[in-house]
Design an enzyme around this catalytic site. Structure first.
Site, PDB file in Angstrom:
ATOM      1  N   TYR A 142      53.892 -40.968  76.447  1.00  0.00           N
ATOM      2  CA  TYR A 142      53.107 -40.097  76.243  1.00  0.00           C
ATOM      3  C   TYR A 142      51.608 -40.565  76.155  1.00  0.00           C
ATOM      4  O   TYR A 142      50.615 -40.096  76.546  1.00  0.00           O
ATOM      5  CB  TYR A 142      53.292 -39.049  75.232  1.00  0.00           C
ATOM      6  CG  TYR A 142      54.410 -38.179  75.365  1.00  0.00           C
ATOM      7  CD1 TYR A 142      55.089 -37.898  76.729  1.00  0.00           C
ATOM      8  CD2 TYR A 142      55.064 -37.497  74.382  1.00  0.00           C
ATOM      9  CE1 TYR A 142      56.175 -37.331  77.060  1.00  0.00           C
ATOM     10  CE2 TYR A 142      56.067 -36.753  74.661  1.00  0.00           C
ATOM     11  CZ  TYR A 142      56.637 -36.583  75.762  1.00  0.00           C
ATOM     12  OH  TYR A 142      57.885 -35.770  76.098  1.00  0.00           O
ATOM     13  N   LYS A 191      67.878 -45.882  75.227  1.00  0.00           N
ATOM     14  CA  LYS A 191      68.572 -46.045  76.747  1.00  0.00           C
ATOM     15  C   LYS A 191      68.611 -47.481  76.693  1.00  0.00           C
ATOM     16  O   LYS A 191      68.040 -48.000  77.690  1.00  0.00           O
ATOM     17  CB  LYS A 191      67.697 -45.207  77.390  1.00  0.00           C
ATOM     18  CG  LYS A 191      68.403 -45.106  79.093  1.00  0.00           C
ATOM     19  CD  LYS A 191      69.558 -44.278  78.819  1.00  0.00           C
ATOM     20  CE  LYS A 191      70.149 -44.156  80.328  1.00  0.00           C
ATOM     21  NZ  LYS A 191      71.586 -43.596  80.412  1.00  0.00           N
ATOM     22  N   ASP A 224      71.692 -39.941  76.866  1.00  0.00           N
ATOM     23  CA  ASP A 224      72.373 -39.128  77.538  1.00  0.00           C
ATOM     24  C   ASP A 224      73.708 -38.423  76.480  1.00  0.00           C
ATOM     25  O   ASP A 224      73.764 -37.325  76.584  1.00  0.00           O
ATOM     26  CB  ASP A 224      72.835 -39.767  78.787  1.00  0.00           C
ATOM     27  CG  ASP A 224      73.115 -41.257  78.715  1.00  0.00           C
ATOM     28  OD1 ASP A 224      72.932 -41.840  77.668  1.00  0.00           O
ATOM     29  OD2 ASP A 224      73.863 -41.739  79.679  1.00  0.00           O
ATOM     30  N   ASP A 248      61.333 -35.527  71.513  1.00  0.00           N
ATOM     31  CA  ASP A 248      60.655 -34.287  72.105  1.00  0.00           C
ATOM     32  C   ASP A 248      61.562 -33.557  72.532  1.00  0.00           C
ATOM     33  O   ASP A 248      61.641 -32.244  72.057  1.00  0.00           O
ATOM     34  CB  ASP A 248      59.685 -34.522  73.242  1.00  0.00           C
ATOM     35  CG  ASP A 248      58.554 -33.418  73.321  1.00  0.00           C
ATOM     36  OD1 ASP A 248      58.833 -32.298  72.594  1.00  0.00           O
ATOM     37  OD2 ASP A 248      57.981 -33.594  74.258  1.00  0.00           O
ATOM     38  N   ASP A 252      64.146 -30.035  70.343  1.00  0.00           N
ATOM     39  CA  ASP A 252      64.037 -28.900  70.680  1.00  0.00           C
ATOM     40  C   ASP A 252      65.523 -28.377  71.025  1.00  0.00           C
ATOM     41  O   ASP A 252      66.047 -27.447  70.831  1.00  0.00           O
ATOM     42  CB  ASP A 252      63.488 -28.798  72.063  1.00  0.00           C
ATOM     43  CG  ASP A 252      62.053 -28.558  71.906  1.00  0.00           C
ATOM     44  OD1 ASP A 252      61.452 -28.142  70.626  1.00  0.00           O
ATOM     45  OD2 ASP A 252      61.177 -28.208  72.860  1.00  0.00           O
TER      46      ASP A 252
END
Ligand code: NAD
Length: 357
Positions: A142, A191, A224, A248, A252
């Site tokens: 970001y 990852k 994942d 992020d 959620d």
């Protein structure tokens, strides 16, 4: 003890839910012998109306000299057409920057009486769910370099995921402190099978924990797989640390597992003890001023403040227990109402919870 709390009510239901949290803190003060001094500062749309900007300087200064900051929520229809730079939400980004907050902590807790609110099958959540996601907030993709243009006549765009060891160590420290207060188990999500930045993340988290918190058991989970495990077996997780982008999305997802947006709190912390505490939901302009909002997310944010900025662990537990008792007694606000329960408004819910401390 005396504590100075900055209260940023913001817009929509902000003033109603903050009033509930202030009532709870006052009761905690009475019961445990503390004095909380509350100072109110404008932020968001109401600050635009009063001062022309979403974060007046006096608000930032007031927050910086406080022991902790309680925030309601910002935004509303009235300011929806303003330019992005002048919108209420800009106040949030600016206050996080002014307070140098680089971590966001979001506990996704499914209270045992609210298991039915979860979209997951009862068997999957019957043991309870409490996943605390510690998300890096000021680095990664970001904030990395962005490019776009033409390459061999074809339009392209790219964003860069970049972390340095210092950034990873400081977020690991925040996660470790939390893990030490809980199960002493930490899951680090990355990852690393593909990304170089994740390989540095993994190596740094392990080295930091080994050198500073050898009693913490660290487990790596690929992002994942984490996304699958949250819906397959959410009870296996306690404290989870991850990057800005992964945090992020996963926070959620974990919030959805609980099914009740009005019950979820969050905090943002930096190097100083002074953190920012808020509900995860927005300003709910559709129900503002009706006394129907659920104040519990903000009350739980105030509880996190007691534990994480003011080191008042017993007081934190007292608030959590009061919320559990409120639910056990069958009280519900409109958003979590079920057949056979007692419906209460925002102010009444806060009064009952304060009385149960
Ligand atoms: P929202 O979270 O405000 O509302 C989503 C839905 O959940 C609405 O139906 C609302 O009534 C309900 N809801 C939210 N909190 C509730 C509570 N405590 N009790 C009962 N019901 C509750 O999200 P939105 O509608 O997408 O956004 C509304 C405004 O809030 C927008 O201006 C948005 O930009 C802003 N927003 C602010 C923050 C923040 O201040 N941190 C976060 C998200 C959205």
């Amino acid at each position: 003890m005396n504590y100075n709390i900055a209260v940023l009510e913001g817009d929509g239901i902000g003033p109603e839910i903050c009033a509930g949290a202030v009532k709870t803190l006052e009761k905690v003060g009475e019961k445990f012998g503390h004095k909380f001094n509350f100072t109110y500062y404008p932020i968001g749309g109401s600050a635009i109306d009063k001062c022309g900007v979403p974060l007046p300087e006096s608000t930032a200064e007031g927050c910086l000299k406080s022991d902790a900051v309680l925030l309601g929520a910002v935004g509303g229809y009235k300011w929806d057409d303003m330019p992005v730079d002048k919108r209420p939400e800009k106040g949030l980004l600016e206050i996080r920057k002014a307070m140098r907050l680089y971590s966001n902590i979001r506990p996704a807790k499914l209270w045992k009486n609210l298991a039915k609110a979860s979209p997951l099958k009862y068997e999957l959540v019957k043991d309870g769910v409490e996943i605390i996601i510690v998300r890096e907030l000021t680095g990664g993709i970001y904030f990395g370099e962005r490019k776009s243009g033409l390459e061999n006549g074809v339009q392209y765009a790219s964003d860069t995921e970049k972390y340095d060891v210092r950034e990873i160590e400081r977020i690991t420290e925040i996660a470790c402190r939390l893990a030490m207060k809980r199960s002493k188990k930490l899951v680090s999500v990355d990852k690393a099978n593909v990304l170089e930045s994740s390989r540095l993340w993994r190596k740094t988290v392990h080295a930091y924990c080994k050198n500073n918190y050898p009693e913490i058991e660290v487990r790596d989970v690929l992002v994942d797989n984490m996304a699958m495990q949250i819906v397959k077996n959410p009870s296996q997780f306690d404290v989870v640390v991850t990057s800005n982008l992964f945090g992020d999305i996963l926070s959620d997802e974990a919030a959805q597992v609980t099914g009740s947006i009005g019950m979820l709190a969050s905090s943002s912390l930096g190097d100083s003890k002074c953190g920012l505490y808020e509900p995860i939901h927005g300003s709910a302009p559709d129900i503002a001023g009706q006394d129907t909002a659920n104040p519990i997310a903000t009350i739980l944010a105030a509880a996190m403040m007691l534990r994480d900025s003011l080191d008042l662990n017993e007081e934190y537990t007292a608030v959590e227990n009061a919320v559990q008792k409120f639910l056990d007694c069958g009280y519900r606000t409109a958003d979590i109402m079920e057949d056979g329960k007692i419906k209460v408004g925002c102010a009444e819910a806060a009064r009952l919870i304060a009385d149960m401390i």
